[in-house]
Motif scaffolding. Sequence first.
Motif, PDB file in Angstrom:
ATOM      1  N   PRO A 186       4.359  -0.981  15.906  1.00  0.00           N
ATOM      2  CA  PRO A 186       4.729  -1.025  14.497  1.00  0.00           C
ATOM      3  C   PRO A 186       5.867  -0.069  14.143  1.00  0.00           C
ATOM      4  O   PRO A 186       6.031   0.973  14.768  1.00  0.00           O
ATOM      5  CB  PRO A 186       3.448  -0.622  13.764  1.00  0.00           C
ATOM      6  N   VAL A 187       6.633  -0.431  13.119  1.00  0.00           N
ATOM      7  CA  VAL A 187       7.801   0.355  12.715  1.00  0.00           C
ATOM      8  C   VAL A 187       7.558   1.080  11.391  1.00  0.00           C
ATOM      9  O   VAL A 187       8.356   1.884  10.956  1.00  0.00           O
ATOM     10  CB  VAL A 187       9.037  -0.560  12.619  1.00  0.00           C
ATOM     11  N   SER A 188       6.438   0.748  10.744  1.00  0.00           N
ATOM     12  CA  SER A 188       6.153   1.322   9.429  1.00  0.00           C
ATOM     13  C   SER A 188       4.651   1.291   9.215  1.00  0.00           C
ATOM     14  O   SER A 188       3.923   0.660   9.980  1.00  0.00           O
ATOM     15  CB  SER A 188       6.824   0.476   8.341  1.00  0.00           C
TER      16      SER A 188
ATOM     17  N   GLY B   3      -4.068  -5.223  -2.543  1.00  0.00           N
ATOM     18  CA  GLY B   3      -3.381  -4.376  -3.522  1.00  0.00           C
ATOM     19  C   GLY B   3      -2.367  -3.454  -2.876  1.00  0.00           C
ATOM     20  O   GLY B   3      -2.155  -3.488  -1.661  1.00  0.00           O
ATOM     21  N   ASP B   4      -1.733  -2.626  -3.708  1.00  0.00           N
ATOM     22  CA  ASP B   4      -0.762  -1.646  -3.213  1.00  0.00           C
ATOM     23  C   ASP B   4      -1.479  -0.340  -2.879  1.00  0.00           C
ATOM     24  O   ASP B   4      -2.277   0.148  -3.668  1.00  0.00           O
ATOM     25  CB  ASP B   4       0.304  -1.352  -4.290  1.00  0.00           C
ATOM     26  N   HIS B   5      -1.170   0.197  -1.717  1.00  0.00           N
ATOM     27  CA  HIS B   5      -1.810   1.442  -1.297  1.00  0.00           C
ATOM     28  C   HIS B   5      -0.752   2.432  -0.869  1.00  0.00           C
ATOM     29  O   HIS B   5       0.325   2.048  -0.417  1.00  0.00           O
ATOM     30  CB  HIS B   5      -2.757   1.187  -0.125  1.00  0.00           C
ATOM     31  N   PHE B   6      -1.067   3.705  -0.995  1.00  0.00           N
ATOM     32  CA  PHE B   6      -0.208   4.762  -0.459  1.00  0.00           C
ATOM     33  C   PHE B   6      -1.033   5.474   0.594  1.00  0.00           C
ATOM     34  O   PHE B   6      -1.810   6.375   0.273  1.00  0.00           O
ATOM     35  CB  PHE B   6       0.230   5.698  -1.593  1.00  0.00           C
ATOM     36  N   ILE B   7      -0.922   4.988   1.831  1.00  0.00           N
ATOM     37  CA  ILE B   7      -1.821   5.455   2.892  1.00  0.00           C
ATOM     38  C   ILE B   7      -1.030   5.764   4.163  1.00  0.00           C
ATOM     39  O   ILE B   7       0.123   5.367   4.312  1.00  0.00           O
ATOM     40  CB  ILE B   7      -2.932   4.420   3.204  1.00  0.00           C
ATOM     41  N   THR B   8      -1.689   6.435   5.089  1.00  0.00           N
ATOM     42  CA  THR B   8      -1.033   6.786   6.353  1.00  0.00           C
ATOM     43  C   THR B   8      -1.043   5.583   7.307  1.00  0.00           C
ATOM     44  O   THR B   8      -1.798   4.623   7.115  1.00  0.00           O
ATOM     45  CB  THR B   8      -1.760   7.948   7.060  1.00  0.00           C
ATOM     46  N   GLY B   9      -0.228   5.695   8.345  1.00  0.00           N
ATOM     47  CA  GLY B   9      -0.199   4.656   9.371  1.00  0.00           C
ATOM     48  C   GLY B   9      -1.565   4.495  10.021  1.00  0.00           C
ATOM     49  O   GLY B   9      -2.001   3.376  10.302  1.00  0.00           O
TER      50      GLY B   9
ATOM     51  N   LYS C 298       3.929   3.268   1.401  1.00  0.00           N
ATOM     52  CA  LYS C 298       3.375   2.157   0.640  1.00  0.00           C
ATOM     53  C   LYS C 298       2.967   1.021   1.578  1.00  0.00           C
ATOM     54  O   LYS C 298       3.740   0.607   2.431  1.00  0.00           O
ATOM     55  CB  LYS C 298       4.429   1.641  -0.337  1.00  0.00           C
ATOM     56  N   VAL C 299       1.770   0.551   1.420  1.00  0.00           N
ATOM     57  CA  VAL C 299       1.276  -0.571   2.209  1.00  0.00           C
ATOM     58  C   VAL C 299       0.704  -1.607   1.250  1.00  0.00           C
ATOM     59  O   VAL C 299      -0.141  -1.285   0.424  1.00  0.00           O
ATOM     60  CB  VAL C 299       0.181  -0.121   3.211  1.00  0.00           C
ATOM     61  N   VAL C 300       1.213  -2.810   1.369  1.00  0.00           N
ATOM     62  CA  VAL C 300       0.740  -3.880   0.494  1.00  0.00           C
ATOM     63  C   VAL C 300      -0.216  -4.767   1.279  1.00  0.00           C
ATOM     64  O   VAL C 300       0.157  -5.348   2.301  1.00  0.00           O
ATOM     65  CB  VAL C 300       1.918  -4.717  -0.039  1.00  0.00           C
ATOM     66  N   ILE C 301      -1.452  -4.830   0.822  1.00  0.00           N
ATOM     67  CA  ILE C 301      -2.448  -5.679   1.472  1.00  0.00           C
ATOM     68  C   ILE C 301      -2.589  -6.959   0.653  1.00  0.00           C
ATOM     69  O   ILE C 301      -2.960  -6.906  -0.518  1.00  0.00           O
ATOM     70  CB  ILE C 301      -3.804  -4.951   1.609  1.00  0.00           C
TER      71      ILE C 301
ATOM     72  N   ASP D  86      -0.144  -4.804   9.369  1.00  0.00           N
ATOM     73  CA  ASP D  86       0.164  -6.176   9.797  1.00  0.00           C
ATOM     74  C   ASP D  86      -0.130  -6.387  11.288  1.00  0.00           C
ATOM     75  O   ASP D  86      -0.713  -7.390  11.675  1.00  0.00           O
ATOM     76  CB  ASP D  86       1.650  -6.485   9.569  1.00  0.00           C
ATOM     77  N   LEU D  87       0.311  -5.426  12.102  1.00  0.00           N
ATOM     78  CA  LEU D  87       0.220  -5.638  13.548  1.00  0.00           C
ATOM     79  C   LEU D  87      -1.178  -5.371  14.106  1.00  0.00           C
ATOM     80  O   LEU D  87      -1.537  -5.904  15.148  1.00  0.00           O
ATOM     81  CB  LEU D  87       1.262  -4.796  14.293  1.00  0.00           C
TER      82      LEU D  87
END
Lengths: 200, 432
Positions: free
Chosen positions: B148-150, B10-16, B186-189, B156-157
């Motif tokens: 990672p850049v984002s 799902g879509d998440h709004f989380i920290t790196g 925003k992070v899409v899993i 992902d990495l």
Amino acid sequence: MRVSGFGGQGIILAGYIVGKAAAIHDKKQATMVQAYGPEARGSACSSQVVVAEEPIEFPYLSASDVLACMSQEAYEKFVGELREGGTLLIDETLVTMGALDKDVQIFSIPATQFAEDLGRKIVANIVMLGFVAGTTDVVTAEAMREAVASSVPPAAVELNMKAFDQGYEYGVAQRAAGGAAAFKAAALEAELIGSTQEAS
Amino acid sequence: MSEDRSVLTGDHFITGDEACAEGGMAAGCMFFGGYPITPATEVAERMAKRLPEVGGTFIQMEDEIASMNSILGASWAGAKSMTSTSGPGFSLMMENLGLGIMLETPCVLVNVQRGGPSTGLPTLVAQADMMQARWGSHGDYQLIALAPVSCQECFDLTLQAFNYSEKYRVPVLVMTDESMGHMTEKVVIPPKEELEVINRKMYDGPKGEYLPFKADDDLVPPMMKVGDGHRIHVTGLTHDERGYPVMSADAHETLVRRLIDKIKKNVDDIILVEEIDLEGADIVIVSYGISARVSYRALRMAKEAGANVGMLRLITVWPFPEKMIRELAKKVQTFIVPEINAGQIVLEVERCAAGNAETVLLSKLGGAVFQPEEIVEAILAEGKAPRKKASATKKKAGASKKKAAATKKKASGAKKTAKTKSSKKTTKKVGR
């Protein structure tokens, strides 16, 4: 946009909720970065939120389009970065404005007073978020509402939604009046009114 | 457990930091041993909450030395394992990182970089552990480090890091930083079935015959799970295929050479880069992590100002993309390397450029990220004032290149497709 105030007001949470509303509920891109220092309760604190349709290249603000201030110190620190033609939101319970040398739209709400009237000063940040939703287009009101509901403890949702609605309605009314109400409410100095668009 | 909570699609709004934790969860991580340290604590926090949901184990160890050891032990017991740390903690993990390399133990270490040396700037950004990542443990070795850049790439990495560590039986570093770790984005899993998850090769031969360090043709030995009934012995001492200590030059050459080669021979699989407008560019930004993120904006601004500029973003920093830089150096005038340290990766760029292109460091020592304008300024300065000089040098380089190309042709029997390959060889020679 930037949400600013002092540690303990839930400023970071407020920034998080704006970003979440944009990213998750409005399906846009959003980043939120926080001034992360030895901030304890009482010291200046802020969060920067970038909202965009495209992937965000640079997650920091060079200038803000919308600035919400919930403390005098934050107001004085950040008002300079507000873009010409930008929007300034202040919690008039805690902020006394000075003269501004640029053209910005100003909206003013006694957010902390409203929160105290609701019985919990701690929801002043959510009153402010309602106000943001009511006066700006950073995120949709529906998205903000959902983001608030999913970001506060379940037991506190009802209180927070009440706080949100108060801020929102106050904002919508003020926006409809072109921000003019803000001036009355804030009882601003004459020179300030002279320097803004709406007053002319 | 009725519901699979390992992959939070799902879509998440989380920290790196949280995204790194979720990347680990999605990879199937079942063990986290760590010690809290700003700005990496949120990785541990998230894992402390998430691992029990899937039956995994989170342990707060007494320090970072023990943390690193704990994930090695967990890995040998069959669990994918990870830890996270920063600055001083990264230093403490160095010895056992080497043990992990020597024991060929799959595991992932997230280093959320902050300003150093010593306790330095706990709450502020730096990228100053890049060389430590490569050389921080003693002895000769190769490992893998990703940047990672984002927040999306933090997810992902970290997953990719697990895949590499499982595939090559090597500890893999995720080199993020404070700004990324604490940034919320925003992070899409994706759905679990869309994720590529690699698991270590397992030994399936008869009991009593297992040799824990006997490599297959790919130079990677299959593993087993401690407790499954195989006889094993592991030691940080130089060892033979059985894992028994052997103190000899031959044994050392055989073992350490293989540890290095299993990475070196697979660089094409391991090295990930993002190439932006490299074709015909005079100036190329070479960057990674948060500095590359800022460079996206700088790149666009510089282009608008008329600069002929491209960008090579290093996603895999170690092993270093040597061939790529060598090739590129023959085509471009200048490399600009923005990094939040006193000059680390720039040394590698310079080495690989081997005088064929100018290399310019943009350095900031930590505490803040670059402003895009600072990078733009450097690009425009390279593009304008010293252009004549630089192009003169370039011409020189170009001439010698032609020579090299001629030699190449002879050597390769003038096959067009072989050109790139043989040119690599030529540069290699020149480089050495």
